[in-house]
Scaffold this motif. Structure first.
Motif, mmCIF file in Angstrom:
data_model
loop_
_atom_site.group_PDB
_atom_site.id
_atom_site.type_symbol
_atom_site.label_atom_id
_atom_site.label_comp_id
_atom_site.label_asym_id
_atom_site.label_seq_id
_atom_site.Cartn_x
_atom_site.Cartn_y
_atom_site.Cartn_z
ATOM 1 N N SER A 3 0.814 -1.219 0.000
ATOM 2 C CA SER A 3 0.000 0.000 0.000
ATOM 3 C C SER A 3 0.844 1.264 0.000
ATOM 4 N N THR A 4 2.012 1.225 0.648
ATOM 5 C CA THR A 4 2.825 2.439 0.745
ATOM 6 C C THR A 4 3.523 2.781 -0.556
ATOM 7 N N HIS A 5 3.537 1.851 -1.520
ATOM 8 C CA HIS A 5 4.260 2.101 -2.763
ATOM 9 C C HIS A 5 3.362 1.964 -3.994
ATOM 10 N N ARG A 6 2.064 1.930 -3.833
ATOM 11 C CA ARG A 6 1.177 1.711 -4.984
ATOM 12 C C ARG A 6 1.152 2.890 -5.942
ATOM 13 N N THR A 7 1.612 4.033 -5.508
ATOM 14 C CA THR A 7 1.633 5.201 -6.395
ATOM 15 C C THR A 7 2.931 5.285 -7.191
ATOM 16 N N ALA A 8 3.836 4.342 -7.008
ATOM 17 C CA ALA A 8 5.113 4.374 -7.725
ATOM 18 C C ALA A 8 4.881 4.245 -9.223
ATOM 19 N N ARG A 9 5.601 5.041 -9.992
ATOM 20 C CA ARG A 9 5.504 5.010 -11.445
ATOM 21 C C ARG A 9 6.743 4.409 -12.102
ATOM 22 N N VAL A 26 18.596 12.538 -6.888
ATOM 23 C CA VAL A 26 17.182 12.165 -6.963
ATOM 24 C C VAL A 26 16.340 13.275 -7.593
ATOM 25 N N SER A 27 16.589 14.498 -7.219
ATOM 26 C CA SER A 27 15.779 15.596 -7.767
ATOM 27 C C SER A 27 15.990 15.722 -9.265
ATOM 28 N N LEU A 28 17.224 15.576 -9.734
ATOM 29 C CA LEU A 28 17.479 15.656 -11.168
ATOM 30 C C LEU A 28 16.881 14.459 -11.893
ATOM 31 N N LEU A 29 16.950 13.280 -11.270
ATOM 32 C CA LEU A 29 16.341 12.103 -11.878
ATOM 33 C C LEU A 29 14.831 12.278 -12.006
ATOM 34 N N ALA A 30 14.191 12.784 -10.963
ATOM 35 C CA ALA A 30 12.743 13.024 -11.017
ATOM 36 C C ALA A 30 12.404 14.038 -12.096
ATOM 37 N N HIS A 31 13.259 15.056 -12.244
ATOM 38 C CA HIS A 31 13.020 16.074 -13.275
ATOM 39 C C HIS A 31 13.044 15.449 -14.675
ATOM 40 N N HIS A 32 14.035 14.597 -14.938
ATOM 41 C CA HIS A 32 14.128 13.983 -16.268
ATOM 42 C C HIS A 32 13.003 12.981 -16.501
ATOM 43 N N LEU A 33 12.682 12.189 -15.492
ATOM 44 C CA LEU A 33 11.627 11.187 -15.681
ATOM 45 C C LEU A 33 10.261 11.832 -15.849
ATOM 46 N N ALA A 34 10.092 13.052 -15.357
ATOM 47 C CA ALA A 34 8.813 13.753 -15.540
ATOM 48 C C ALA A 34 8.538 14.027 -17.013
ATOM 49 N N ASN A 35 9.590 14.042 -17.827
ATOM 50 C CA ASN A 35 9.423 14.274 -19.262
ATOM 51 C C ASN A 35 9.184 12.986 -20.050
ATOM 52 N N GLU A 36 9.206 11.850 -19.356
ATOM 53 C CA GLU A 36 8.934 10.563 -20.008
ATOM 54 C C GLU A 36 7.485 10.146 -19.723
ATOM 55 N N ASP A 37 6.933 9.326 -20.595
ATOM 56 C CA ASP A 37 5.554 8.857 -20.430
ATOM 57 C C ASP A 37 5.560 7.580 -19.593
ATOM 58 N N TYR A 38 5.227 7.707 -18.328
ATOM 59 C CA TYR A 38 5.270 6.561 -17.420
ATOM 60 C C TYR A 38 4.178 5.539 -17.714
ATOM 61 N N ARG A 39 3.209 5.874 -18.579
ATOM 62 C CA ARG A 39 2.146 4.924 -18.912
ATOM 63 C C ARG A 39 2.581 3.936 -19.990
ATOM 64 N N GLU A 40 3.689 4.231 -20.674
ATOM 65 C CA GLU A 40 4.220 3.334 -21.693
ATOM 66 C C GLU A 40 5.160 2.311 -21.051
ATOM 67 N N LYS A 41 5.491 1.308 -21.811
ATOM 68 C CA LYS A 41 6.460 0.313 -21.355
ATOM 69 C C LYS A 41 7.844 0.776 -21.787
ATOM 70 N N LEU A 42 8.579 1.383 -20.856
ATOM 71 C CA LEU A 42 9.872 1.994 -21.165
ATOM 72 C C LEU A 42 10.994 1.305 -20.392
ATOM 73 N N PHE A 43 12.121 1.165 -21.057
ATOM 74 C CA PHE A 43 13.334 0.561 -20.496
ATOM 75 C C PHE A 43 14.474 1.512 -20.845
ATOM 76 N N LEU A 44 14.954 2.281 -19.874
ATOM 77 C CA LEU A 44 15.887 3.376 -20.114
ATOM 78 C C LEU A 44 17.205 3.130 -19.394
ATOM 79 N N GLY A 45 18.311 3.603 -19.976
ATOM 80 C CA GLY A 45 19.604 3.470 -19.324
ATOM 81 C C GLY A 45 20.749 3.943 -20.192
ATOM 82 N N TYR A 46 21.967 3.716 -19.700
ATOM 83 C CA TYR A 46 23.188 4.024 -20.446
ATOM 84 C C TYR A 46 23.534 2.818 -21.306
#
Length: 623
Positions: free
Chosen positions: A69-75, A88-108
């Motif tokens: 229940s404590t993590h059900r809002t995780a995207r 963390v703040s910079l990571l959240a900023h970049h991920l906000a520009n991605e569509d979390y509703r799609e099936k995405l696999f991101l990395g280096y």
């Protein structure tokens, strides 16, 4: 956002806590009453899972944790390694520009420059066509993709694509996500970085000045080389021209007695399939020699290597200085076998090509309890099974390598700390040695000339960590004679050197100590070495600890004759003289940069997304 940090329960790199505390600190700033921590360490979350490091075997368990229940809002699910730095703040900023509703696999992105054995020669027609992530730079998966993969796992659709072995967790996980082209490929993003830059949300740790400092380490290592008659003329000369010149305690074990090397002849013929019986006999011979040869009482470690292993004795000594040789330790490059089996019978083992390091403390128990299913069984896997029955798990280090330098992406190789490579196939072993190890071994040999006995290192005044792969440093008194600062993480305490020289730390692997009941002989000089005291009747006192795989190939109770450690031509052993090699035996420096072993992946992002070249990419000149 939920972060999963893959960890080594026994090794503990030095940046696991910064990942944990950085994200926790961000939550405190965002919310006055923060939610429970959403950062997980795999060795704590899944302590009984042998395949926790491989990601794919524990994906279903990860999703169960996210569904709380404590993590059900995780995207997003972020996976990184414990030495990763996370903004963390910079990571959240970049991920906000991605569509979390799609099936995405991101990395280096990494890719193979040639088909390689560590990836089962996948995509051999076009190795660079398949991208896999650099785990220490982090990967991001949307929750819809995690749900999709968990469903495939439940249906039995996700299995190791090419083998039942786990070697490279990042590559094998990318194959599982890709699903033979029917799934989802890795998408490169510039905010996942191989090294630190201002715009990087996650990047791997870089070695600091103290990581590269020269340290006088004791030479307490016995090197055991497995060879056979057909390689005496090509592989053995390569060894004698490279790293063995800087080794004090060295034995060549072969199926043929060759005084010109010299070799120690075993009673087991050479098999191409495996060397289980030969390896157990080698350990028996070494154990007997250490027990009865008073001049070898300083030996604390045994390293088993192949005759085509290329290594640096100085790097190995620095690495081992972080561990207490009085513990029951088993170290090297970890592989996994059958980790996704429904019966739960999978296990991890140290692969033999890159070298297997054993503390002398465990030799007696191993000799008394381990047997081979057949003489030609794979020695590294059977050795791991025997040690697991004794409660000893492998300690993984990325500094050991089962393959050649060209088989790895340059981002995965540590130019300063690498311990070993393996195989002579299509390479010049002396050129590889000169390029990676020669200079540091020469400096090491010069320092060793003034050292007459094995001793613990002296204190270091620096306040920074000197062991590259120890965990975060905590303060300690300067009087402690230990190069590795003692850490508070419970999973490391049993393996690092004790903080006080005369106080013993409790051994986590007490089962091995049960085998040392009393002295093996009444000779006082022969009993000065406590780890080698053995009771031959102990096998009957502890029948549950005996592995009944099959009939022994050799007589384990036979005592080998004492070997001559000083004769240069004796059949028993060889002790190499210490000193810098003749300069004319080395390849000229300008030849060392002609190969493409360290070719950069820098053109990958440019080719894929038409982006400008960035210092985000590790280049040849950086290494």
């Amino acid at each position: 956002m939920t972060t999963l940090t893959t960890t080594q329960p026994c090794l503990g790199f030095n940046l696991s806590r910064p990942v944990h505390t950085a994200i926790w600190g961000c939550e405190l700033e965002i919310a006055p009453t923060p939610e429970p921590d959403s950062v997980f360490l795999t060795h704590e979350l899944f302590p009984e899972q042998e395949g926790a490091w491989a990601i794919t075997p524990i994906l279903g368990h990860i999703r169960t944790a996210i569904l709380k229940s404590t993590h059900r809002t995780a995207r997003w699910l972020i996976v990184c390694e414990e030495q990763s730095h996370v903004n963390v703040s910079l990571l959240a900023h970049h991920l906000a520009n991605e569509d979390y509703r799609e099936k995405l696999f991101l990395g280096y992105p990494l890719y193979d420059r040639e088909a390689t054995i560590i990836h089962h020669f996948a995509f051999f027609k076009n190795p660079s066509s398949f991208l896999y992530p650099l785990l220490r730079a982090g990967i991001a998966l949307t929750i819809p993709l995690v749900d999709h993969l968990v469903q495939l796992l439940a249906e039995g659709a996700v299995r190791p694509a090419l083998s039942d072995f786990f070697i490279d967790a990042a590559h094998e996980f990318a194959l599982a996500v890709w699903q033979h082209g029917q799934g989802f490929p890795l998408q490169p993003r510039r905010y996942f970085c191989a090294k630190a830059l201002p715009n990087c949300a996650i990047h791997g740790a870089e070695p600091g000045p103290t990581d590269r400092m020269e340290r006088d380490e004791p030479d307490c290592i016995m090197f055991a080389v497995k060879t056979c008659g057909k390689y005496h003329k090509d592989r053995v000369p390569a060894l004698k021209n490279t790293w063995t010149k800087y080794v004090q305690y060295l034995r060549y074990f072969s199926d043929v007695d060759d005084p010109s090397i010299p070799t120690v002849a075993t009673s087991v013929p050479n098999y191409s399939a495996g060397h289980c019986a030969k390896t157990l006999e080698i350990l028996q011979l070494i154990g007997d020699e250490l027990r009865y040869n008073g001049s070898l009482q300083a030996i604390r470690w045994v390293m088993l290597v192949d005759d085509d292993t290329i290594l640096s004795p100085s790097s190995l000594a620095r690495f081992l200085s972080c561990y207490d040789p009085g513990r029951d330790l088993y170290l090297g490059e970890r592989y996994g076998y059958h980790l996704m089996g429904p019966d739960g019978g999978g296990y991890n083992y140290v692969t033999g090509g890159g070298g297997i390091v054993l503390s002398v403390a465990i030799l007696d128990a191993l000799q008394q309890t381990c047997e081979c299913p057949s003489a030609s069984s794979p020695d590294d896997m059977i050795l791991a099974a025997c040690l697991q029955r004794l409660g000893i798990r492998p300690i993984h280090s990325p500094l050991f390598h089962q393959a050649r330098p060209s088989d790895y992406a340059p981002e995965l190789l540590d130019r300063q700390g690498t311990v070993s490579f393996h195989k002579h196939w299509q390479i010049d072993p002396q050129q590889v040695y000169n390029r990676w190890f020669r200079q540091q071994d020469e400096r090491y040999a010069q320092r060793r000339q003034t050292r007459s006995e094995c001793r613990y290192p002296t204190p270091v005044a620096s306040s920074e960590p000197v062991c590259k792969h120890s965990t975060r440093v905590h303060s300690r008194p300067e009087s402690v004679p230990n190069l590795c600062r003692q850490v508070k993480d419970h999973h490391l305490d049993a393996y690092l050197r004790p903080t006080r020289p005369n106080v013993s730390v409790r051994n986590e692997n007490n089962s091995v100590r049960e085998h040392r009941i009393g002295p093996r002989t009444t000779n006082e000089d022969e009993n000065k070495r406590p780890p080698q005291q053995t009771n031959h009747n102990d096998r009957h006192q502890h029948p549950e600890r005996v592995l009944r795989f099959g009939t022994k190939a050799t007589n384990r109770n036979a005592v080998a004759p004492q070997m001559d450690t000083h004769s240069p031509t004796g059949g028993g052993s060889a002790v190499r003289s210490v000193g810098p090699p003749p300069q004319q035996q080395h390849i000229a420096r300008h030849h060392l940069c002609e190969s493409n072993e360290l070719q950069s992946n820098g053109n990958l992002l440019l080719r894929r997304q038409n982006l400008q070249e960035s210092t985000n990419i590790i280049k040849h000149t950086d290494l």
